[in-house]
Design an enzyme around this catalytic site. Structure first.
Site, PDB file in Angstrom:
ATOM      1  N   GLU A  33     -43.500  17.870  35.480  1.00 58.50           N
ATOM      2  CA  GLU A  33     -44.264  18.409  36.604  1.00 58.50           C
ATOM      3  C   GLU A  33     -43.536  19.611  37.208  1.00 58.50           C
ATOM      4  OE1 GLU A  33     -45.757  15.267  39.398  1.00 58.50           O
ATOM      5  OE2 GLU A  33     -45.319  13.993  37.671  1.00 58.50           O
ATOM      6  N   TYR A  34     -42.227  19.484  37.286  1.00 55.00           N
ATOM      7  CA  TYR A  34     -41.424  20.598  37.793  1.00 55.00           C
ATOM      8  C   TYR A  34     -41.638  21.828  36.915  1.00 55.00           C
ATOM      9  CZ  TYR A  34     -37.455  23.471  39.107  1.00 55.00           C
ATOM     10  OH  TYR A  34     -36.684  24.519  39.515  1.00 55.00           O
ATOM     11  N   GLU A 112     -35.547  27.623  15.994  1.00 53.56           N
ATOM     12  CA  GLU A 112     -34.482  26.631  16.089  1.00 53.56           C
ATOM     13  C   GLU A 112     -34.946  25.461  16.953  1.00 53.56           C
ATOM     14  OE1 GLU A 112     -31.036  28.559  17.763  1.00 53.56           O
ATOM     15  OE2 GLU A 112     -31.119  30.202  16.308  1.00 53.56           O
ATOM     16  N   LYS A 114     -34.815  22.965  20.063  1.00 57.74           N
ATOM     17  CA  LYS A 114     -34.268  23.070  21.413  1.00 57.74           C
ATOM     18  C   LYS A 114     -33.596  21.735  21.740  1.00 57.74           C
ATOM     19  CE  LYS A 114     -35.356  24.414  26.125  1.00 57.74           C
ATOM     20  NZ  LYS A 114     -34.772  23.237  26.782  1.00 57.74           N
ATOM     21  N   ARG A 135     -21.681  25.557  31.092  1.00 57.99           N
ATOM     22  CA  ARG A 135     -22.460  26.729  31.459  1.00 57.99           C
ATOM     23  C   ARG A 135     -22.232  27.100  32.931  1.00 57.99           C
ATOM     24  NH1 ARG A 135     -27.197  27.934  33.724  1.00 57.99           N
ATOM     25  NH2 ARG A 135     -28.172  29.854  32.983  1.00 57.99           N
ATOM     26  N   LYS A 316     -41.913  24.302  24.774  1.00 56.67           N
ATOM     27  CA  LYS A 316     -41.622  22.928  25.186  1.00 56.67           C
ATOM     28  C   LYS A 316     -42.657  21.956  24.622  1.00 56.67           C
ATOM     29  CE  LYS A 316     -39.223  22.437  29.037  1.00 56.67           C
ATOM     30  NZ  LYS A 316     -37.972  21.763  29.358  1.00 56.67           N
ATOM     31  N   CYS A 410     -35.707 -21.336  35.136  1.00 56.22           N
ATOM     32  CA  CYS A 410     -36.338 -20.864  33.910  1.00 56.22           C
ATOM     33  C   CYS A 410     -37.826 -21.184  33.950  1.00 56.22           C
ATOM     34  CB  CYS A 410     -35.686 -21.533  32.696  1.00 56.22           C
ATOM     35  SG  CYS A 410     -36.583 -21.196  31.172  1.00 56.22           S
ATOM     36  N   CYS A 428     -30.866 -18.842  30.769  1.00 59.38           N
ATOM     37  CA  CYS A 428     -31.294 -20.236  30.825  1.00 59.38           C
ATOM     38  C   CYS A 428     -30.279 -20.986  29.975  1.00 59.38           C
ATOM     39  CB  CYS A 428     -32.696 -20.423  30.244  1.00 59.38           C
ATOM     40  SG  CYS A 428     -33.068 -22.163  29.932  1.00 59.38           S
ATOM     41  N   CYS A 433     -34.385 -25.593  25.555  1.00 60.45           N
ATOM     42  CA  CYS A 433     -35.481 -24.901  26.239  1.00 60.45           C
ATOM     43  C   CYS A 433     -36.500 -24.448  25.185  1.00 60.45           C
ATOM     44  CB  CYS A 433     -34.923 -23.688  26.983  1.00 60.45           C
ATOM     45  SG  CYS A 433     -36.178 -22.551  27.579  1.00 60.45           S
TER      46      CYS A 433
HETATM   47 ZN    ZN Z   1     -35.360 -22.385  29.714  1.00 61.04          ZN
END
Ligand code: ZN
Length: 756
Positions: A33-34, A112, A114, A135, A316, A410, A428, A433
Site C-alpha cells: 500500500e505504501y 536481473e 530484485k 547503504r 515490482k 486440552c 498436552c 490423548c
Molecule cells: Zn490432549
C-alpha cells in the site's frame, strides 16, 4: 488545483507512514500500500515537476544508519530505484528515456532479479577487501567490515582465481546480503532445537545479523551475498552492464543467477510472466525484477531524478502481504502434544489465493508481537510456506481487541496444559490423548516415515475411533476381519494394506527412528543415530542409563537447591536463580559444557559460584561425571544439540514408549542397523575429528568416507584422536589438536590415505 491538493495529501500520508514505520516501528499499512501511494505521488510529480516540494518523501531515500557503528563515506551516492508496477509503466519509462537521448538511439537491456536483502557497499584495494558498509542514507553507511568478512560468498581477495587477474587498483561494488531460504529455515530449526524464539522475517534477520557488534554472532549465522554492480573504480573500464557482470563473475563474486541480456524492452516484457511464476521456486526471496539500460554511457547520460537513476527501474511483483482481520484462533495438538495456534482470518486475497488461515507461530511470539483477537493483522504468503501473521496493525485498534492466551485444558482430552521449564511451547502431556495418538499414527504411516500405503488420515481416524488400534504398535497386529467391516474396504484393498504393513516391518533402522516422531528428530538426525547405535535396544539402554544418572544427580543436587530456595531467601539473586536452573536441567545445561570430562570439579565451582554458600558442590562432581559417561554415545554425535539429546533420552527412557517399541518388536518390526559393508578397512581403529569447511566435500561426505573405510568420527579432540581433518576457517579444535600434539591433515591427505 485538485492536483496540488492530491500531492499534498499524498505527501502528508506518506510522511506519516514513514514516521510510523521508522520511528515507531509500527506501520499501519502494508509495504505494498505504501508503494502504491508513493508511486502515485511520484507520477504526479513527474508530470508536474512544479508540484515537487522539499518535504516530499520522493526527495529523500530511506536510511538504515544506527549509532552503534563508525560511519563510512560512500565513494559515490548509492542510489535507489524507481518502481514500475505494470507493463505500461515500463513502456513509458523507455519512452521518457528515449526522449532524453538523441533520436533513433537504440536501447538494449539487462534483466536481473530484485533481491529482497540488505544493500552493502564493499571496497577492494589492489584486490584486498578493505571496507564494507551498509547503504545507510545513501551517502554514508555503517561500517560493517568485520561482519561482512564472515560471509562466505564474499571473497576477501579478488580475483579468486589468479589467472583472471589482476584486480583493479580500487573498486567499490554493490550487492545484497540475504539468507537463502533453506539457511533461514535451518537457522530457525537450530533456534527451535535450542528452545529459542523463531525468527519471522528473513530480511530483518539478515539486517540484524549484519549489524551485530560481535562478528562471531554474524559468523555463526549462514548469510549469503550477491554482488551486481560496480559503483566506482580506479583502473577499470566498462562499457556495458553485461561487461560489468562478467567482470564481477571473473573476480569471483557471486552474481545474481538469471541475470540476462535482452536486445529490446519487448523481449523483457515477454519474460515477465515466466519470471514471476518462478519466483517461489528460487532459493532466495525476490520481490521483483530490475531492468537496466545495458549501455553504461547512455545510462550515465540519462542521469538521475531525485535519488533514482533514470537508467534502471524496478519492476515490482504483486505483493505477498495483505492486511485483514483476525477473527479467531484455533488450537491444534501435534503428535508430541505441542499446541500450535492457528489464526482464522477474514478471507483475504494474497498473490492469487484466498487466505483464511495463517500460522500464529507460538504463544510466546503472539505475546511478544502483541497480537490480539480482533486485530487487523498483516499476513504474508510466499511460495509453499503456510501463510503466517507478521504482526498487528496497532494503529487501527478500537479497544475491543482481546489478548490471546494458551488454553488451560486440552480441547481433545481435557488434560491440563503444561509449559515445560525453559520451553517456548505448551503441551498436552497425556500420551493417550486421542488427538496426539491420531497425529502420531498419521505421521508414523506417512511417506518418509514407515510409508504404509493405503492408510490415509481418514482410515487412521476410523481405526482409532473404533478402538481397533490404540497406538502405532497395534498396526502390525491388524487382521483382515475388522478391516473388511470398514466402509469402502473390499478384500483387494485390505490385502494391499496388509501387504504394505508387512513390507513396513523391514524398513531400515533410521526410517523407523524417524517414524517414532520424537520432537526435533527428522530424517537427518535419525541417520546420525542409526549410524552410532546398532539397534533400538542400544538407544533404550543408553537412554535408561542417562536417566538413572540424572536421577542420581538430582538426588545429590536437591539439598543444595532446597537450601538455596529456602523461604528466608525469597529475593534470590538472578545469578543464583540461573544456577538453580542449571542444576535442574543438568543434561541441557551442564553435560554439554563438560563433555570432555576434564577438570570438572574446579570448572563447576567457578560456574556455580553463587551456590557455594548453600552446600558442597564437590558432591555433584561424581554424579555429573557418571551422566557424561552415560550420555557419551549421544553427545559425541556432531550435530546433536543438547535439547535433542534431552528429547531422545526422554523418549526412549519412557515406559509408555518402550511399551510401543516392545509391541512392534514382538510383531517382527526391524530394530537393528544393517551391517555396513565397508569399502576397505584402511582406517580401522582410527578416530577423526573434523573442523572448518573442506574444499570439495561436505562434512557429512567426509564422515561417510572415513566410516566407509573403517574409521570413526567424533565431535571433540582428545589425546585418543588419531587425526584432526582441517578445512578453511577451522575452529578451536585445530588449536586443541596442536596443544595435544594430535596430527592435522587436509582433505587431500585423507583422500590419499584411503586411495581415492
Ligand atoms: Zn490432549
Amino acid at each position: 488545483m485538485e492536483l496540488e491538493q492530491r500531492t499534498r495529501e499524498l505527501r502528508e500520508q506518506l510522511n506519516y507512514h514513514i514516521y510510523r514505520y521508522n520511528v515507531l516501528s509500527d506501520p499501519i499499512i502494508t509495504d505494498a500500500e505504501y508503494d502504491r501511494l508513493y508511486h502515485e505521488l511520484r507520477q504526479l510529480e513527474e508530470e508536474h515537476p512544479e508540484l515537487i516540494t522539499l518535504d516530499s518523501p520522493t526527495q529523500r531515500a530511506g536510511s538504515d544508519l544506527s549509532e552503534d557503528f563508525p560511519k563510512i563515506q560512500h565513494p559515490v551516492s548509492v542510489l535507489s530505484l524507481a518502481n514500475a508496477f505494470s507493463v505500461e509503466d515500463l513502456r513509458s519509462w523507455e519512452e521518457r528515456n528515449q526522449r532524453l537521448l538523441p533520436a533513433d538511439t537504440d536501447l538494449d537491456y539487462v534483466l536481473e532479479p530484485k533481491l529482497d536483502g540488505l544493500t552493502v557497499v564493499i571496497t577492494y584495494e589492489n584486490g584486498i577487501l578493505t571496507k564494507a558498509a551498509t547503504r545507510g542514507n545513501g551517502e554514508v553507511g555503517d561500517d560493517v567490515t568485520a561482519n561482512i568478512k564472515t560471509v562466505r560468498t564474499i571473497p576477501l581477495r579478488i580475483p579468486v582465481h589468479r589467472d583472471k587477474g589482476p584486480a583493479p587498483e580500487r573498486v567499490s561494488v554493490r550487492g545484497e546480503v540475504l539468507f537463502f531460504k533453506k539457511d533461514f529455515e535451518a537457522l530457525n530449526q537450530r533456534q527451535e532445537a535450542e528452545g529459542l524464539p523463531l525468527y519471522v522475517n528473513a530480511r530483518n534477520t539478515a539486517s540484524g545479523t549484519l549489524k551485530q557488534k560481535d562478528s562471531r554472532i554474524t559468523a555463526s549465522r549462514p548469510l549469503s551475498a550477491f554482488i551486481y554492480d560496480v559503483l566506482d573504480s580506479v583502473g577499470l573500464k566498462l562499457d556495458t552492464q553485461q561487461e560489468m557482470l562478467d567482470f564481477l563473475q571473473d573476480m569471483g563474486f557471486h552474481i545474481p543467477p538469471q541475470s540476462n541480456y535482452y536486445p529490446t524492452l519487448s523481449d523483457i516484457i515477454q519474460q515477465l510472466p515466466t519470471r514471476e511464476s518462478l519466483r517461489d521456486s528460487l532459493d532466495y526471496e525476490i520481490d521483483g525484477l530490475v531492468i537496466k539500460v545495458n549501455n553504461l554511457h547512455l545510462a550515465n547520460e540519462l542521469g538521475v531524478v531525485g535519488k533514482d537513476p533514470r537508467g534502471a527501474i524496478a519492476y515490482k511483483f504483486p505483493a505477498q502481504e495483505a492486511s485483514t482481520k483476525l477473527i479467531g484462533v484455533t488450537v491444534n495438538i501435534g503428535r508430541t502434544g505441542k499446541i500450535t495456534p492457528t489464526a482464522q482470518l477474514e478471507p483475504v486475497f494474497i498473490s492469487g489465493v484466498t487466505v483464511v488461515n495463517a500460522s500464529l507461530h507460538n504463544y510466546d511470539l503472539i505475546a511478544s508481537l502483541d497480537i490480539r483477537l480482533g486485530d487487523t493483522v498483516i499476513v504474508k504468503r510466499s511460495g509453499d510456506v503456510i501463510p503466517y501473521v507478521i504482526g498487528p496493525v496497532t494503529g487501527s485498534r478500537t479497544g475491543s481487541e482481546t489478548p490471546i492466551t494458551p488454553p488451560e485444558f486440552c480441547p481433545f482430552s481435557g488434560d491440563p496444559i503444561i509449559q515445560p521449564e525453559g520451553a517456548v511451547d505448551y503441551y498436552c502431556p497425556n500420551p493417550r490423548c486421542p488427538e496426539r495418538v491420531f497425529r502420531k499414527v498419521e505421521f508414523f504411516v506417512s511417506r518418509g516415515a514407515m510409508d504404509i500405503e493405503g492408510m490415509g488420515p481418514q482410515t487412521v481416524k476410523t481405526l482409532i475411533e473404533k478402538g481397533i488400534i490404540t497406538d502405532e504398535g497395534d498396526i502390525f497386529y491388524l487382521t483382515p476381519e475388522p478391516l473388511l467391516e470398514l466402509e469402502k474396504f473390499a478384500q483387494k484393498k485390505v490385502d494391499n494394506l496388509l501387504a504394505s504393513i508387512e513390507a513396513a516391518k523391514h524398513r531400515p533402522l533410521a526410517q523407523l527412528i524417524t517414524s517414532l516422531g520424537i520432537d526435533g528428530v527428522g530424517g537427518t538426525i535419525a541417520e546420525l543415530l542409526a549410524s552410532e547405535f546398532q539397534s533400538i535396544d542400544e538407544l533404550i539402554s543408553t537412554s535408561e542409563a542417562v536417566k538413572q544418572a540424572a536421577v542420581a544427580f538430582r538426588n545429590a543436587a536437591s539439598p543444595l537447591i532446597e537450601a538455596a530456595e529456602n523461604p528466608g531467601a525469597n529475593q534470590l539473586l538472578a545469578d543464583t536463580q540461573r544456577n538453580i536452573e542449571r542444576l535442574r536441567n543438568p543434561l541441557i545445561e551442564l553435560v554439554p559444557r563438560y563433555r570432555d570430562g576434564q577438570e570438572i570439579g574446579s570448572r563447576l565451582q567457578r560456574l556455580l559460584k553463587s551456590l557455594e554458600a548453600y552446600g558442597a558442590l564437590d558432591e555433584l562432581v561424581a554424579p555429573l561425571q557418571a551422566m557424561i559417561r552415560a550420555a557419551q554415545p549421544l553427545i559425541r554425535i556432531e550435530g546433536l544439540g543438547p535439547i535433542l539429546v534431552h528429547n531422545i533420552v526422554d523418549w526412549f527412557a519412557d515406559d509408555f514408549n518402550q511399551g510401543i517399541i516392545a509391541k512392534m518388536k514382538q510383531a517382527g518390526v526391524n530394530m537393528e542397523a544393517e551391517a555396513r559393508t565397508l569399502s576397505s578397512n584402511k582406517l580401522e581403529g582410527m578416530t577423526f575429528v573434523l573442523t572448518g569447511t573442506l574444499p570439495s566435500m561436505t562434512r557429512e561426505e567426509a564422515s561417510a568416507l572415513i566410516e566407509n573405510h573403517g574409521g570413526k568420527v567424533t565431535g571433540s579432540v582428545s589425546k585418543k584422536t588419531s587425526y584432526v581433518l582441517v578445512g578453511d576457517s577451522p575452529g578451536s579444535k585445530a588449536t586443541k589438536a596442536a596443544q595435544l600434539g594430535v596430527p592435522t591433515i587436509s582433505e587431500n591427505d585423507l583422500k590419499a590415505m584411503v586411495g581415492v
